[in-house]
Design an enzyme around this catalytic site. Structure first.
Site, PDB file in Angstrom:
ATOM      1  N   LYS A  13       0.945  -1.219  -0.028  1.00 14.05           N
ATOM      2  CA  LYS A  13      -0.100  -0.057  -0.112  1.00 14.05           C
ATOM      3  C   LYS A  13       0.814   1.385   0.106  1.00 14.05           C
ATOM      4  CE  LYS A  13      -2.120  -1.183   3.735  1.00 14.05           C
ATOM      5  NZ  LYS A  13      -1.449  -2.449   4.266  1.00 14.05           N
ATOM      6  N   ARG A  88      -9.840  -0.278   9.104  1.00 16.33           N
ATOM      7  CA  ARG A  88      -9.253  -1.462   9.447  1.00 16.33           C
ATOM      8  C   ARG A  88     -10.075  -2.375  10.382  1.00 16.33           C
ATOM      9  NH1 ARG A  88      -3.289  -0.038   8.965  1.00 16.33           N
ATOM     10  NH2 ARG A  88      -2.172  -1.855   9.229  1.00 16.33           N
ATOM     11  N   ARG A 127      11.421  -5.288   5.324  1.00 16.08           N
ATOM     12  CA  ARG A 127      11.156  -3.981   5.024  1.00 16.08           C
ATOM     13  C   ARG A 127      12.102  -3.020   5.671  1.00 16.08           C
ATOM     14  NH1 ARG A 127       4.911  -1.903   5.391  1.00 16.08           N
ATOM     15  NH2 ARG A 127       5.439  -2.606   7.793  1.00 16.08           N
ATOM     16  N   ARG A 160      11.449  -0.808  11.178  1.00 16.80           N
ATOM     17  CA  ARG A 160      10.209  -0.642  12.283  1.00 16.80           C
ATOM     18  C   ARG A 160      10.214  -1.566  13.285  1.00 16.80           C
ATOM     19  NH1 ARG A 160       4.845   0.399   8.658  1.00 16.80           N
ATOM     20  NH2 ARG A 160       4.177  -0.687  10.376  1.00 16.80           N
ATOM     21  N   ARG A 171       0.511  -9.184  13.598  1.00 22.13           N
ATOM     22  CA  ARG A 171      -0.260  -8.315  12.708  1.00 22.13           C
ATOM     23  C   ARG A 171      -1.188  -9.013  11.517  1.00 22.13           C
ATOM     24  NH1 ARG A 171       4.520  -5.272  10.869  1.00 22.13           N
ATOM     25  NH2 ARG A 171       3.282  -3.804   9.553  1.00 22.13           N
TER      26      ARG A 171
HETATM   27  P1  ADP Z   1       1.148  -1.639   7.363  1.00 20.47           P
HETATM   28  O1  ADP Z   1       1.944  -0.690   6.543  1.00 20.47           O
HETATM   29  O2  ADP Z   1       2.306  -2.653   7.963  1.00 20.47           O
HETATM   30  O3  ADP Z   1      -0.301  -2.041   7.128  1.00 20.47           O
HETATM   31  P2  ADP Z   1       0.739   0.571   9.043  1.00 20.47           P
HETATM   32  O4  ADP Z   1       1.910   1.571   9.004  1.00 20.47           O
HETATM   33  O5  ADP Z   1      -0.549   0.928   8.399  1.00 20.47           O
HETATM   34  O6  ADP Z   1       0.879  -0.720   8.684  1.00 20.47           O
HETATM   35  O7  ADP Z   1       0.207   0.446  10.755  1.00 20.47           O
HETATM   36  C1  ADP Z   1       1.001   0.228  11.661  1.00 20.47           C
HETATM   37  C2  ADP Z   1       0.390  -0.074  12.723  1.00 20.47           C
HETATM   38  O8  ADP Z   1      -0.343   1.227  13.338  1.00 20.47           O
HETATM   39  C3  ADP Z   1      -0.873  -1.149  12.968  1.00 20.47           C
HETATM   40  O9  ADP Z   1      -0.325  -2.475  13.012  1.00 20.47           O
HETATM   41  C4  ADP Z   1      -1.833  -0.742  13.889  1.00 20.47           C
HETATM   42  O10 ADP Z   1      -1.164  -1.145  15.298  1.00 20.47           O
HETATM   43  C5  ADP Z   1      -1.668   0.931  13.824  1.00 20.47           C
HETATM   44  N1  ADP Z   1      -2.731   1.294  12.874  1.00 20.47           N
HETATM   45  C6  ADP Z   1      -2.816   1.791  11.690  1.00 20.47           C
HETATM   46  N2  ADP Z   1      -3.774   2.071  11.048  1.00 20.47           N
HETATM   47  C7  ADP Z   1      -4.613   1.759  11.939  1.00 20.47           C
HETATM   48  C8  ADP Z   1      -6.131   1.745  11.820  1.00 20.47           C
HETATM   49  N3  ADP Z   1      -7.039   2.243  10.774  1.00 20.47           N
HETATM   50  N4  ADP Z   1      -6.817   1.249  13.043  1.00 20.47           N
HETATM   51  C9  ADP Z   1      -6.246   0.805  14.127  1.00 20.47           C
HETATM   52  N5  ADP Z   1      -4.932   0.884  14.324  1.00 20.47           N
HETATM   53  C10 ADP Z   1      -4.072   1.237  13.153  1.00 20.47           C
HETATM   54  P1  ADP Z   2       2.002  -1.782   3.274  1.00 16.50           P
HETATM   55  O1  ADP Z   2       2.015  -0.242   3.185  1.00 16.50           O
HETATM   56  O2  ADP Z   2       1.014  -2.524   2.671  1.00 16.50           O
HETATM   57  O3  ADP Z   2       2.321  -2.306   4.658  1.00 16.50           O
HETATM   58  P2  ADP Z   2       4.710  -1.513   1.788  1.00 16.50           P
HETATM   59  O4  ADP Z   2       4.379  -0.759   0.707  1.00 16.50           O
HETATM   60  O5  ADP Z   2       5.521  -0.847   3.016  1.00 16.50           O
HETATM   61  O6  ADP Z   2       3.407  -2.276   2.226  1.00 16.50           O
HETATM   62  O7  ADP Z   2       5.355  -2.814   1.241  1.00 16.50           O
HETATM   63  C1  ADP Z   2       5.878  -3.882   2.403  1.00 16.50           C
HETATM   64  C2  ADP Z   2       7.450  -4.537   1.877  1.00 16.50           C
HETATM   65  O8  ADP Z   2       7.293  -4.950   0.708  1.00 16.50           O
HETATM   66  C3  ADP Z   2       8.376  -3.158   1.537  1.00 16.50           C
HETATM   67  O9  ADP Z   2       9.617  -3.714   2.067  1.00 16.50           O
HETATM   68  C4  ADP Z   2       8.335  -3.102   0.139  1.00 16.50           C
HETATM   69  O10 ADP Z   2       9.532  -2.497  -0.497  1.00 16.50           O
HETATM   70  C5  ADP Z   2       8.045  -4.204  -0.554  1.00 16.50           C
HETATM   71  N1  ADP Z   2       7.268  -4.495  -1.517  1.00 16.50           N
HETATM   72  C6  ADP Z   2       5.910  -3.768  -1.794  1.00 16.50           C
HETATM   73  N2  ADP Z   2       5.404  -4.129  -3.115  1.00 16.50           N
HETATM   74  C7  ADP Z   2       6.293  -5.066  -3.695  1.00 16.50           C
HETATM   75  C8  ADP Z   2       6.227  -5.760  -4.768  1.00 16.50           C
HETATM   76  N3  ADP Z   2       5.312  -5.706  -5.596  1.00 16.50           N
HETATM   77  N4  ADP Z   2       7.109  -6.765  -4.910  1.00 16.50           N
HETATM   78  C9  ADP Z   2       7.976  -7.243  -4.001  1.00 16.50           C
HETATM   79  N5  ADP Z   2       8.528  -6.373  -3.046  1.00 16.50           N
HETATM   80  C10 ADP Z   2       7.236  -5.452  -2.699  1.00 16.50           C
END
Ligand code: ADP
Ligand code: ADP
Ligand code: ZN
Length: 214
Positions: A13, A88, A127, A160, A171
């Site tokens: 994302k 979420r 990541r 992170r 998660r």
């Molecule tokens: P990821 O990119 O791995 O999906 P995020 O950066 O979106 O993770 O979120 C990191 C953490 O922040 C989540 O695991 C949760 O604890 C909190 N968080 C983010 N968005 C939400 C939401 N919409 N509702 C509740 N907790 C959230």
């Molecule tokens: P999210 O925001 O959904 O948690 P991220 O965009 O941070 O996910 O991506 C999670 C990890 O996977 C990062 O290390 C990113 O560089 C890698 N990644 C994202 N898209 C791809 C893809 N299409 N193929 C391989 N690795 C990817």
């Protein structure tokens, strides 16, 4: 137009958000980035969020919804925004829906990035994140051109705390239990474009852009 970027942790994302925002001229609202900013600044909200984030749990719905509602009232969101990582839970989706109706706004589309769980574990544990600007990298799939440095703002890129293997599992469990059901809630209400997120970053990007522009 408002767009929801939906998918499990590690789906890509954050990686895809900038291209979507640029194509649609809308701002990026990532609830995770908002919490990390508060964490870094040591605010009260940051302290509260940390206790959930580092256990792989969700921050309480009302806290998240208040933050999103206040962000959505800022002028740059008037013509729409990209919601990344929100809603979420089904209660968050319901609160968003109420807020949008009350404010004569709407969500035009949902982009659902789908990736298998075994791939997600490898993506999340490899990541690396720039805590200054939010850019994400991957040690194998998408390394920064200079090791350890963000190529967007030159700050250090780090792992992170919640990308440790144990927290990643928690998660993904939280996603399956609380977040996956949101898709079924959204489907009858909004156009959902499901994209195979296991392909290369560029391929996923062009598929998302053709889905929203097509
Ligand atoms: P990821 O990119 O791995 O999906 P995020 O950066 O979106 O993770 O979120 C990191 C953490 O922040 C989540 O695991 C949760 O604890 C909190 N968080 C983010 N968005 C939400 C939401 N919409 N509702 C509740 N907790 C959230
Ligand atoms: P999210 O925001 O959904 O948690 P991220 O965009 O941070 O996910 O991506 C999670 C990890 O996977 C990062 O290390 C990113 O560089 C890698 N990644 C994202 N898209 C791809 C893809 N299409 N193929 C391989 N690795 C990817
Ligand atoms: Zn950066």
């Amino acid at each position: 137009m408002g767009v929801i970027l939906f998918g499990p942790p590690g789906a890509g994302k954050g990686t895809q958000a900038a291209a979507i925002c640029e194509a649609m001229s809308i701002p990026h609202i990532s609830t995770g980035d908002i919490f990390r900013k508060h964490l870094k600044e040591g605010t009260e909200l940051g302290q509260l969020a940390k206790s959930y984030i580092n256990k792989g749990q969700l921050v309480p719905d009302q806290v998240v919804c208040d933050i999103v509602a206040s962000r959505l009232t800022e002028p740059d969101c008037a013509a729409g925004s990209l919601l990344d990582g929100f809603p979420r839970t089904v209660p968050q989706a319901e609160m968003l829906n109420t807020w949008l109706t009350q404010n004569q706004r709407s969500v035009g589309a949902v982009i659902n990035i789908q990736v298998d769980f075994d791939i997600l574990v490898a993506r999340l544990s490899g990541r690396r994140t720039c805590l200054a600007c939010g850019a994400t990298y991957h040690i194998d799939n998408n390394p920064p051109p200079i090791a350890g440095r963000c190529d967007k703002c030159e700050s250090e890129v780090v792992q992170r705390d919640d990308d440790s293997v144990e927290t990643v599992r928690a998660r993904l469990d939280t996603y399956a239990k609380d977040t996956a059901p949101v898709l079924a809630w959204l489907e009858p209400r909004t156009v959902v474009h499901t994209i195979d997120g296991s392909q290369a970053i560029q391929t996923v990007r062009s598929k998302i852009l053709s889905a929203i522009q097509g």
